[in-house]
Design a protein around this motif. Structure first.
Motif, PDB file in Angstrom:
ATOM      1  N   ASN A  15       0.842  -1.192   0.000  1.00 24.77           N
ATOM      2  CA  ASN A  15       0.000   0.000   0.000  1.00 24.77           C
ATOM      3  C   ASN A  15       0.879   1.245   0.000  1.00 24.77           C
ATOM      4  OD1 ASN A  15      -3.018  -0.737   0.377  1.00 24.77           O
ATOM      5  ND2 ASN A  15      -1.932  -2.115   1.770  1.00 24.77           N
ATOM      6  N   PRO A  16       0.948   1.945  -1.128  1.00 25.11           N
ATOM      7  CA  PRO A  16       1.755   3.168  -1.168  1.00 25.11           C
ATOM      8  C   PRO A  16       1.141   4.270  -0.317  1.00 25.11           C
ATOM      9  CG  PRO A  16       0.529   2.899  -3.210  1.00 25.11           C
ATOM     10  CD  PRO A  16       0.322   1.648  -2.425  1.00 25.11           C
ATOM     11  N   TRP A  17      -0.173   4.219  -0.162  1.00 28.20           N
ATOM     12  CA  TRP A  17      -0.900   5.127   0.714  1.00 28.20           C
ATOM     13  C   TRP A  17      -2.129   4.393   1.220  1.00 28.20           C
ATOM     14  CZ3 TRP A  17       0.288   6.408  -4.411  1.00 28.20           C
ATOM     15  CH2 TRP A  17      -0.713   6.114  -5.354  1.00 28.20           C
ATOM     16  N   ILE A  18      -2.810   4.981   2.192  1.00 27.59           N
ATOM     17  CA  ILE A  18      -3.988   4.366   2.798  1.00 27.59           C
ATOM     18  C   ILE A  18      -5.138   5.360   2.757  1.00 27.59           C
ATOM     19  CG2 ILE A  18      -4.979   3.438   4.932  1.00 27.59           C
ATOM     20  CD1 ILE A  18      -2.195   2.446   5.665  1.00 27.59           C
ATOM     21  N   GLY A  19      -6.311   4.854   2.408  1.00 30.02           N
ATOM     22  CA  GLY A  19      -7.498   5.687   2.400  1.00 30.02           C
ATOM     23  C   GLY A  19      -8.263   5.581   1.106  1.00 30.02           C
ATOM     24  N   CYS A  20      -9.576   5.801   1.175  1.00 26.10           N
ATOM     25  CA  CYS A  20     -10.418   5.692  -0.010  1.00 26.10           C
ATOM     26  C   CYS A  20     -11.787   6.290   0.319  1.00 26.10           C
ATOM     27  CB  CYS A  20     -10.546   4.223  -0.422  1.00 26.10           C
ATOM     28  SG  CYS A  20     -11.071   3.964  -2.138  1.00 26.10           S
ATOM     29  N   THR A  21     -12.698   6.229  -0.638  1.00 21.82           N
ATOM     30  CA  THR A  21     -14.070   6.674  -0.451  1.00 21.82           C
ATOM     31  C   THR A  21     -14.990   5.610  -1.028  1.00 21.82           C
ATOM     32  OG1 THR A  21     -13.435   9.006  -0.643  1.00 21.82           O
ATOM     33  CG2 THR A  21     -15.761   8.478  -0.982  1.00 21.82           C
ATOM     34  N   LYS A  22     -16.044   5.268  -0.320  1.00 19.74           N
ATOM     35  CA  LYS A  22     -16.981   4.252  -0.807  1.00 19.74           C
ATOM     36  C   LYS A  22     -17.777   4.806  -1.994  1.00 19.74           C
ATOM     37  CE  LYS A  22     -17.584   2.023   3.699  1.00 19.74           C
ATOM     38  NZ  LYS A  22     -18.551   1.532   4.713  1.00 19.74           N
ATOM     39  N   ILE A  23     -17.809   4.040  -3.114  1.00 23.07           N
ATOM     40  CA  ILE A  23     -18.459   4.568  -4.311  1.00 23.07           C
ATOM     41  C   ILE A  23     -19.403   3.580  -4.997  1.00 23.07           C
ATOM     42  CG2 ILE A  23     -16.579   6.178  -4.787  1.00 23.07           C
ATOM     43  CD1 ILE A  23     -15.682   4.207  -6.999  1.00 23.07           C
ATOM     44  N   SER A  24     -19.498   2.316  -4.511  1.00 21.64           N
ATOM     45  CA  SER A  24     -20.349   1.344  -5.188  1.00 21.64           C
ATOM     46  C   SER A  24     -20.856   0.325  -4.181  1.00 21.64           C
ATOM     47  CB  SER A  24     -19.575   0.640  -6.308  1.00 21.64           C
ATOM     48  OG  SER A  24     -18.736  -0.366  -5.785  1.00 21.64           O
ATOM     49  N   PRO A  25     -21.823  -0.522  -4.573  1.00 21.51           N
ATOM     50  CA  PRO A  25     -22.356  -1.518  -3.633  1.00 21.51           C
ATOM     51  C   PRO A  25     -21.283  -2.437  -3.044  1.00 21.51           C
ATOM     52  CG  PRO A  25     -23.804  -1.334  -5.529  1.00 21.51           C
ATOM     53  CD  PRO A  25     -22.595  -0.504  -5.836  1.00 21.51           C
ATOM     54  N   ALA A  26     -20.222  -2.707  -3.786  1.00 25.72           N
ATOM     55  CA  ALA A  26     -19.152  -3.559  -3.262  1.00 25.72           C
ATOM     56  C   ALA A  26     -18.465  -2.929  -2.054  1.00 25.72           C
ATOM     57  CB  ALA A  26     -18.129  -3.840  -4.355  1.00 25.72           C
ATOM     58  N   CYS A  27     -18.594  -1.608  -1.925  1.00 23.51           N
ATOM     59  CA  CYS A  27     -17.924  -0.880  -0.845  1.00 23.51           C
ATOM     60  C   CYS A  27     -18.741  -0.849   0.447  1.00 23.51           C
ATOM     61  CB  CYS A  27     -17.648   0.561  -1.263  1.00 23.51           C
ATOM     62  SG  CYS A  27     -16.694   0.775  -2.775  1.00 23.51           S
TER      63      CYS A  27
END
Length: 262
Positions: A15-27
């Motif tokens: 992981n070069p960085w950590i973090g994201c935003t939920k954008i779809s049902p899989a999330c």
């Protein structure tokens, strides 16, 4: 980062960085977001991403390539990134440029770049991408037919050495053959965790049979919390057997050989 990963379809994670935003049902039940909460991480949603300090790991693995390939008969597969998204809009461009340089440097590794944002791939590739870096496979998550139909054209629109689909967690049936996909690998699996959703076993069988008919390698990762009868028994007990066997197919690849041919 994981020297040896518990994720069945890769060898290691970086992981070069950590973090994201939920954008779809899989999330919806994202394990990475839950992981971040346990460690008081502020990186999910509209928060700054956090760059990691583990960038030396792939360099070390690359130096070990000869011994790894002698033992395993293939290159080390590295999933990048299990706690982030390489093609996330909220990641600073200079971080991604640093990652492309690292990927080029570590050319004896097979880099698996999986994104839920395939619409961003083309505009975020490096200038020297050409027909694709020989040691990079591009993939996107497609959890149901709607997301498959939306994401696949974006993945197919960019050149790549190999392309793959992560259908995990699967939340609906997917019919791939109607689009004649140029896909090399399909990874399918059910959901785990307290809010896991059950999946119809026929969804997996259909994907397996469609993959076989198209010459696509098929990997069945797990049933998840629900077994073949759709009874909640827990991930460990549900296991990984589909019709009494494991499905661990993987496209053949030699990063060294394909780098020499590029």
């Amino acid at each position: 980062m994981a020297e040896l990963s518990g994720i069945e379809w890769t060898d290691s994670t970086f992981n070069p960085w950590i973090g994201c935003t939920k954008i779809s049902p899989a999330c919806d039940n994202c394990y990475a977001a839950d992981w971040s909460k346990r460690y008081n991480g502020p990186e999910w949603g509209n928060h700054p991403r956090r760059r990691t300090k583990t960038w030396g790991q792939p360099v070390k693995w690359n130096k070990q390539a000869d011994s790894w390939e002698a033992e395993h008969g293939r290159p080390r597969f590295v999933f990048c990134a299990s706690l982030a998204d390489v093609f996330d809009n909220q990641v600073p461009t200079e971080w991604r440029n640093d990652l492309w340089r690292l990927i080029k440097q570590c050319d004896r590794l097979v880099w698996l770049l999986l994104t839920k944002r395939p619409q961003n791939i083309a505009k975020m590739l490096p200038d020297d991408w050409g027909n694709g870096y020989p040691n990079v496979w591009l993939g996107t998550t497609v959890e149901n037919q709607e997301i498959y139909d939306r994401n696949l054209p974006h993945l197919l629109s960019v050149p790549a050495t190999k392309r793959f689909l992560s259908i995990e967690p699967i939340v609906g049936p997917i019919w791939m053959n109607r689009t004649n996909p140029k896909i090399d690998w399909v990874i399918a699996g059910g959901e785990s965790g307290p809010s896991a959703r059950p999946a119809d076993p026929e969804w997996y069988r259909d994907l397996r049979d469609q993959s076989a008919s198209e010459g696509i390698a098929f990997h069945f990762k797990q049933w998840g919390e629900y077994d073949e009868t759709q009874t909640r028994v827990g991930k460990k007990k549900a296991g990984r057997l589909l019709d009494e066997r494991t499905w661990d197919e993987r496209p053949t690849h030699s990063a060294k050989r394909e780098a020499e041919q590029a």
